[in-house]
Design a protein around this motif. Structure first.
Motif, PDB file in Angstrom:
ATOM      1  N   SER A 199      24.161 -48.513  -5.625  1.00 31.13           N
ATOM      2  CA  SER A 199      23.848 -48.961  -6.989  1.00 31.13           C
ATOM      3  C   SER A 199      22.605 -49.838  -6.993  1.00 31.13           C
ATOM      4  CB  SER A 199      25.030 -49.723  -7.580  1.00 31.13           C
ATOM      5  OG  SER A 199      26.116 -48.852  -7.752  1.00 31.13           O
ATOM      6  N   ALA A 200      22.496 -50.720  -6.003  1.00 26.79           N
ATOM      7  CA  ALA A 200      21.320 -51.585  -5.931  1.00 26.79           C
ATOM      8  C   ALA A 200      20.054 -50.761  -5.724  1.00 26.79           C
ATOM      9  CB  ALA A 200      21.478 -52.603  -4.801  1.00 26.79           C
ATOM     10  N   SER A 201      20.129 -49.736  -4.883  1.00 28.01           N
ATOM     11  CA  SER A 201      18.961 -48.878  -4.659  1.00 28.01           C
ATOM     12  C   SER A 201      18.609 -48.107  -5.927  1.00 28.01           C
ATOM     13  CB  SER A 201      19.226 -47.894  -3.516  1.00 28.01           C
ATOM     14  OG  SER A 201      19.326 -48.572  -2.296  1.00 28.01           O
ATOM     15  N   ALA A 202      19.619 -47.573  -6.609  1.00 26.51           N
ATOM     16  CA  ALA A 202      19.367 -46.826  -7.843  1.00 26.51           C
ATOM     17  C   ALA A 202      18.771 -47.736  -8.911  1.00 26.51           C
ATOM     18  CB  ALA A 202      20.650 -46.182  -8.350  1.00 26.51           C
ATOM     19  N   ASP A 203      19.349 -48.921  -9.055  1.00 25.60           N
ATOM     20  CA  ASP A 203      18.834 -49.860 -10.053  1.00 25.60           C
ATOM     21  C   ASP A 203      17.426 -50.332  -9.693  1.00 25.60           C
ATOM     22  OD1 ASP A 203      21.221 -49.565 -11.378  1.00 25.60           O
ATOM     23  OD2 ASP A 203      22.057 -51.483 -10.685  1.00 25.60           O
ATOM     24  N   GLY A 204      17.206 -50.603  -8.408  1.00 25.66           N
ATOM     25  CA  GLY A 204      15.864 -51.000  -7.971  1.00 25.66           C
ATOM     26  C   GLY A 204      14.846 -49.896  -8.216  1.00 25.66           C
ATOM     27  N   GLY A 205      15.269 -48.655  -7.974  1.00 27.48           N
ATOM     28  CA  GLY A 205      14.393 -47.515  -8.244  1.00 27.48           C
ATOM     29  C   GLY A 205      14.071 -47.392  -9.720  1.00 27.48           C
ATOM     30  N   ALA A 206      15.070 -47.642 -10.566  1.00 34.43           N
ATOM     31  CA  ALA A 206      14.852 -47.569 -12.018  1.00 34.43           C
ATOM     32  C   ALA A 206      13.874 -48.653 -12.473  1.00 34.43           C
ATOM     33  CB  ALA A 206      16.183 -47.704 -12.757  1.00 34.43           C
ATOM     34  N   VAL A 207      14.019 -49.854 -11.927  1.00 31.69           N
ATOM     35  CA  VAL A 207      13.102 -50.944 -12.281  1.00 31.69           C
ATOM     36  C   VAL A 207      11.690 -50.611 -11.794  1.00 31.69           C
ATOM     37  CG1 VAL A 207      12.518 -53.365 -11.832  1.00 31.69           C
ATOM     38  CG2 VAL A 207      14.875 -52.726 -12.386  1.00 31.69           C
ATOM     39  N   ALA A 208      11.575 -50.142 -10.566  1.00 35.27           N
ATOM     40  CA  ALA A 208      10.256 -49.784 -10.027  1.00 35.27           C
ATOM     41  C   ALA A 208       9.625 -48.671 -10.855  1.00 35.27           C
ATOM     42  CB  ALA A 208      10.385 -49.363  -8.563  1.00 35.27           C
ATOM     43  N   PHE A 209      10.430 -47.696 -11.301  1.00 38.11           N
ATOM     44  CA  PHE A 209       9.911 -46.605 -12.130  1.00 38.11           C
ATOM     45  C   PHE A 209       9.424 -47.147 -13.465  1.00 38.11           C
ATOM     46  CE2 PHE A 209      10.584 -42.972 -15.094  1.00 38.11           C
ATOM     47  CZ  PHE A 209       9.569 -42.164 -14.592  1.00 38.11           C
ATOM     48  N   ALA A 210      10.190 -48.050 -14.059  1.00 37.39           N
ATOM     49  CA  ALA A 210       9.778 -48.657 -15.330  1.00 37.39           C
ATOM     50  C   ALA A 210       8.459 -49.411 -15.178  1.00 37.39           C
ATOM     51  CB  ALA A 210      10.868 -49.593 -15.849  1.00 37.39           C
ATOM     52  N   GLU A 211       8.237 -49.955 -13.998  1.00 38.17           N
ATOM     53  CA  GLU A 211       6.984 -50.652 -13.697  1.00 38.17           C
ATOM     54  C   GLU A 211       5.894 -49.695 -13.225  1.00 38.17           C
ATOM     55  OE1 GLU A 211       8.330 -53.494 -10.799  1.00 38.17           O
ATOM     56  OE2 GLU A 211       9.105 -54.857 -12.345  1.00 38.17           O
ATOM     57  N   ARG A 212       6.210 -48.400 -13.183  1.00 35.10           N
ATOM     58  CA  ARG A 212       5.291 -47.340 -12.736  1.00 35.10           C
ATOM     59  C   ARG A 212       4.844 -47.541 -11.298  1.00 35.10           C
ATOM     60  NH1 ARG A 212       7.281 -44.336 -16.120  1.00 35.10           N
ATOM     61  NH2 ARG A 212       6.352 -43.984 -18.130  1.00 35.10           N
ATOM     62  N   ASP A 213       5.740 -48.084 -10.471  1.00 28.45           N
ATOM     63  CA  ASP A 213       5.482 -48.281  -9.053  1.00 28.45           C
ATOM     64  C   ASP A 213       6.184 -47.167  -8.274  1.00 28.45           C
ATOM     65  OD1 ASP A 213       5.177 -49.061  -6.428  1.00 28.45           O
ATOM     66  OD2 ASP A 213       5.847 -51.131  -6.757  1.00 28.45           O
ATOM     67  N   LEU A 214       5.534 -46.010  -8.214  1.00 27.86           N
ATOM     68  CA  LEU A 214       6.152 -44.850  -7.573  1.00 27.86           C
ATOM     69  C   LEU A 214       6.299 -45.020  -6.065  1.00 27.86           C
ATOM     70  CD1 LEU A 214       4.483 -41.992  -9.630  1.00 27.86           C
ATOM     71  CD2 LEU A 214       6.759 -42.967  -9.900  1.00 27.86           C
ATOM     72  N   ASP A 215       5.467 -45.856  -5.461  1.00 21.90           N
ATOM     73  CA  ASP A 215       5.586 -46.102  -4.023  1.00 21.90           C
ATOM     74  C   ASP A 215       6.921 -46.771  -3.688  1.00 21.90           C
ATOM     75  OD1 ASP A 215       3.122 -44.978  -3.436  1.00 21.90           O
ATOM     76  OD2 ASP A 215       2.049 -46.875  -3.647  1.00 21.90           O
ATOM     77  N   ARG A 216       7.451 -47.558  -4.601  1.00 24.70           N
ATOM     78  CA  ARG A 216       8.774 -48.176  -4.410  1.00 24.70           C
ATOM     79  C   ARG A 216       9.880 -47.305  -4.983  1.00 24.70           C
ATOM     80  NH1 ARG A 216       8.362 -52.888  -7.624  1.00 24.70           N
ATOM     81  NH2 ARG A 216      10.619 -52.910  -7.646  1.00 24.70           N
ATOM     82  N   THR A 217       9.593 -46.630  -6.084  1.00 21.87           N
ATOM     83  CA  THR A 217      10.613 -45.855  -6.791  1.00 21.87           C
ATOM     84  C   THR A 217      11.232 -44.777  -5.915  1.00 21.87           C
ATOM     85  OG1 THR A 217       9.497 -46.188  -8.910  1.00 21.87           O
ATOM     86  CG2 THR A 217      11.030 -44.338  -8.775  1.00 21.87           C
TER      87      THR A 217
END
Length: 151
Positions: A16-34
């Motif tokens: 869940s933490a990875s999925a949520d972190g990926g969602a936040v990174a995507f919202a920030e348009r940080d695909l390298d983290r997403t």
């Protein structure tokens, strides 16, 4: 037994933490983290045997892949997401995955056949933003081939 339950709970929390972190990174348009975060979440959810949650992560991955300009990567995630939703009877989610696939050029031949039967030309159907004329021609040919011998 208690240790095993705690471990599974911790693993689910990590997913869940990875999925949520990926969602936040995507919202920030940080695909390298997403992408790495979402791939990690998917791997854990698949390992835990939670297919609905895995399909949800695949939908997020598809959005990230599409944003990154990788339409084939998006398709690669959407196909199993749609299948998983269908197997679970999650019709609205399956329809959403199918619509996204259609937007990436995987137009169902039946829909193309209906448009052609309504008198639409390949060019007019392809003018819609979700399908190219080439993709349409291929789908129309497939649909036509499916109708041979049905009369």
């Amino acid at each position: 037994m208690r240790g095993r339950t705690v471990g599974a709970t911790a693993t689910l929390l990590h997913a869940s933490a990875s999925a949520d972190g990926g969602a936040v990174a995507f919202a920030e348009r940080d695909l390298d983290r997403t992408l790495p975060l979402l791939h990690r979440a998917l791997a854990v959810r698949l390992g835990l045997g939670v297919p609905y949650e895995a399909a949800q992560v695949r939908m997020a991955l598809a959005a990230a892949e599409r944003t990154a300009g990788d339409a084939e990567g998006a398709r690669t995630e959407l196909r199993p997401a749609r299948q998983g939703f269908e197997e679970l009877g999650a019709a609205p989610a399956a329809r959403r995955a199918a619509a996204l696939l259609a937007g990436l050029g995987e137009e169902p031949p039946g829909q193309v056949l209906r448009l052609v039967a309504a008198g639409r030309t390949n060019r007019s159907i392809a003018a819609e933003p979700v399908i190219s004329e080439h993709t349409l021609a291929r789908a129309a040919a497939t649909a036509y081939a499916c109708t041979q011998g049905l009369t």
